[in-house]
Write a protein that holds these residues in place. Structure first.
Motif, short mmCIF file in Angstrom:
data_model
loop_
_atom_site.label_atom_id
_atom_site.label_comp_id
_atom_site.label_asym_id
_atom_site.label_seq_id
_atom_site.Cartn_x
_atom_site.Cartn_y
_atom_site.Cartn_z
N UNK A 1 0.83 -1.20 0.00
CA UNK A 1 0.00 0.00 0.00
C UNK A 1 0.87 1.26 0.00
N UNK A 2 1.95 1.23 0.75
CA UNK A 2 2.88 2.36 0.76
C UNK A 2 3.54 2.53 -0.61
N UNK A 3 3.87 1.42 -1.26
CA UNK A 3 4.52 1.50 -2.57
C UNK A 3 3.60 2.13 -3.59
N UNK A 4 2.33 1.72 -3.63
CA UNK A 4 1.42 2.29 -4.63
C UNK A 4 1.13 3.76 -4.33
N UNK A 5 1.04 4.12 -3.05
CA UNK A 5 0.83 5.54 -2.71
C UNK A 5 2.03 6.38 -3.10
N UNK A 6 3.23 5.83 -2.87
CA UNK A 6 4.45 6.57 -3.22
C UNK A 6 4.59 6.75 -4.72
N UNK B 1 -6.08 -2.63 -4.49
CA UNK B 1 -6.82 -2.08 -5.63
C UNK B 1 -6.54 -0.59 -5.67
N UNK B 2 -5.76 -0.17 -6.65
CA UNK B 2 -5.31 1.22 -6.75
C UNK B 2 -5.84 1.85 -8.02
N UNK B 3 -6.41 3.03 -7.88
CA UNK B 3 -6.98 3.76 -9.02
C UNK B 3 -6.13 4.97 -9.35
N UNK B 4 -5.84 5.12 -10.62
CA UNK B 4 -5.05 6.28 -11.07
C UNK B 4 -5.96 7.50 -11.21
N UNK C 1 -6.71 4.11 -3.09
CA UNK C 1 -6.42 2.68 -3.06
C UNK C 1 -7.08 2.05 -1.83
N UNK C 2 -7.26 0.74 -1.91
CA UNK C 2 -7.85 0.01 -0.80
C UNK C 2 -7.32 -1.43 -0.80
N UNK C 3 -7.42 -2.06 0.36
CA UNK C 3 -7.03 -3.46 0.52
C UNK C 3 -8.29 -4.28 0.75
N UNK C 4 -8.42 -5.37 0.00
CA UNK C 4 -9.52 -6.30 0.23
C UNK C 4 -8.94 -7.68 0.49
#
Length: 507
Positions: free
Chosen positions: A442-447, A504-507, A453-456
């Motif tokens: 989650x930190x990697x995708x935010x960076x 799940x990460x949205x651009x 983004x969310x975790x399921x």
């Protein structure tokens, strides 16, 4: 030969004769000794005589003019000795230089002979070493011949086994098709008879019978479609197995041919190692492994349907590490354009046999060739646990650049927050590198720029594994029962929690 010499002239004459004798002897050749190192010559080479001669030379090389002067005559012996010494003293100026020159010459010759003797000894030692190497080469060649024979036997057994499996599979497929056709024909005939009977007895019920017929026909059609899909999947798997055995056979036959044409021991040794390497890399059948441990294609497609809403109405989706192509097939069934890449050639060929748009390629290199803002979605199902962390970060950064605004990056992977993955799934797959913590990814995708983004979490361990909570009718009978049950919930979450999670990460 142990011979003593009284003068230097006798020694020199003897050495000349020995040199002439060795030069005329064709059986002794120093170049043959160095280049060939033949064992028969090593045995014929005897250094004993040479060493004896060398020892004699070392004891006689120092020639001196001051030899002891004696006389066997009793009365005049003293005068004779005195006279000889007097004469020698007067003649010393005449003979001293020749004696010194002779001594120098003898010393030089002796040193040369000593050096030559050392060279011959080294040559003999090298010849013996070469003889040992030759024996080792013969041993390696014998082992190689045995390996080639074993390889040929294995190839024969593999081809025989493949033929038997193909014959059995062909028979099985024919039986399934025949059974499906017979069942369909029988059911249709029953419906027709039933319709005729109902039409005769009750003319007004024909509409209801037709509806029943249509429903039943639809059921039969679905069953036939499922059977057809299963048969196609089985045929694709058989094609994969045929190609696998064919490649294995061709590669090993090529190795056998190279071995037979090898001209030196290095090529022979390399061929042996190549044979082992090929056997090692092809001994693990990953497709068959996934069929056994991951689950069927239909089962995985059902699990992945949870991700389908994020790709609806999207186009140009990329599935990285597509494996058997379950998610690609799911998107195609929902009219979503998609393509896949994988680093396992056998998986790629298996998907291609099934008609799926899959190619062999590396994820990072493939993404670098795509234009920015081009992809309508990016999916990685059970992939990042196979990758080093630096590759994961590079992939996520590229994904953000290549996705269109509003497109999703979804990465599913084993969940290390549940210890169940370690004793149930993660270490079953030998190609896994290490699990990725959900907060880390989650930190990697935010960076990388994915702010939304969310975790399921999914694939919860079966309830029959859970530690049961305490239950009682009298709430006051057990103190802090609520706290205890909350602790049990935490234990269950730790030991038997969800086996997978997805970012799940949205651009």
């Amino acid at each position: 030969m142990n011979q003593q010499f009284s003068t230097a002239e006798e020694l020199m004459d003897h050495l000349k004769k020995q040199i002439i004798q060795y030069s005329q002897d064709d059986s002794v050749d120093a170049t043959d000794l160095i280049s060939n190192a033949d064992s028969s010559y090593t045995q014929a080479l005897d250094l004993a005589n040479l060493l004896v001669e060398r020892n004699s030379i070392n004891s006689l090389w120092n020639v001196s003019a001051d030899l002891p002067i004696t006389s066997h005559r009793r009365r005049v012996g003293k005068f004779i000795v005195f006279g000889k010494k007097l004469v020698r003293k007067f003649l010393r100026w005449y003979v001293s230089k020749p004696f010194e020159a002779q001594t120098s010459f003898n010393g030089a010759v002796t040193r040369s002979i000593n050096e030559l003797t050392n060279i011959v000894q080294e040559m003999k030692a090298k010849a013996e070493e070469n003889e040992k190497i030759i024996k080792e080469q013969h041993s390696i060649i014998d082992n190689l011949e045995r390996n080639i024979m074993d390889l040929n036997n294995k190839l024969f057994v593999s081809e025989t086994s493949l033929s038997q499996k193909l014959t059995a599979s062909e028979t099985s497929l024919s039986q399934k098709l025949s059974a499906s056709e017979a069942s369909f024909s029988q059911n249709i005939e029953q419906i027709r008879l039933k319709m005729d009977e109902e039409a005769l007895s009750k003319r007004g019920a024909s509409k209801e019978i037709i509806e029943q017929f249509n429903q039943f026909s639809e059921q039969i059609l679905n069953r036939l479609q499922k059977t057809d899909k299963d048969l196609k999947a089985e045929i694709s798997f058989l094609q994969y197995r045929i190609r696998q055995v064919k490649n294995y056979t061709e590669n090993n036959r090529l190795i056998v041919t190279e071995n037979s044409n090898a001209n030196n021991i290095d090529a022979t040794s390399n061929s042996i190692s190549n044979t082992k390497s090929f056997a090692d890399t092809n001994s693990f059948d990953y497709l068959n492994f996934e069929n056994r441990f991951r689950g069927s294609v239909e089962e995985i497609k059902n699990r992945q349907k949870v991700y389908l809403p994020y790709f609806l109405n999207k186009q140009n989706v990329l599935d990285i590490g597509c494996g058997r192509g379950e998610f690609i097939e799911l998107l195609i069934e929902n009219n979503i354009s998609v393509r896949g890449i994988d680093l396992n050639r056998e998986m790629v060929e298996y998907c291609q046999d099934r008609g799926l748009p899959v190619e062999y390629n590396d994820a990072i290199n493939y993404l670098k060739l795509i234009n920015n803002n081009e992809l309508g979605g990016l999916f990685l199902g059970q992939v990042i646990e196979h990758m080093p962390f630096d590759q994961i970060t590079s992939l996520v950064e590229l994904a953000y650049k290549k996705l269109k605004p509003g497109a999703y990056l979804i990465m599913e992977t084993p969940n290390p927050l549940s210890l169940a993955i370690f004793y149930r799934t993660f270490y079953v797959d030998p190609t896994h590198v290490k699990p990725v913590h959900p907060l880390t990814i989650q930190y990697v995708v935010e960076s990388s720029g994915f702010r939304d983004n969310e975790l399921i979490y999914s694939s919860r361990v079966e309830p029959n594994w859970w530690v049961p909570q305490l239950e009682t009718d009298d709430v006051n009978a057990i103190k802090n029962i609520d706290e205890f049950n909350e602790g049990i919930n935490r234990v269950n979450e730790l030991l038997f929690g969800n086996l997978d999670y997805a970012i799940i990460a949205k651009k």
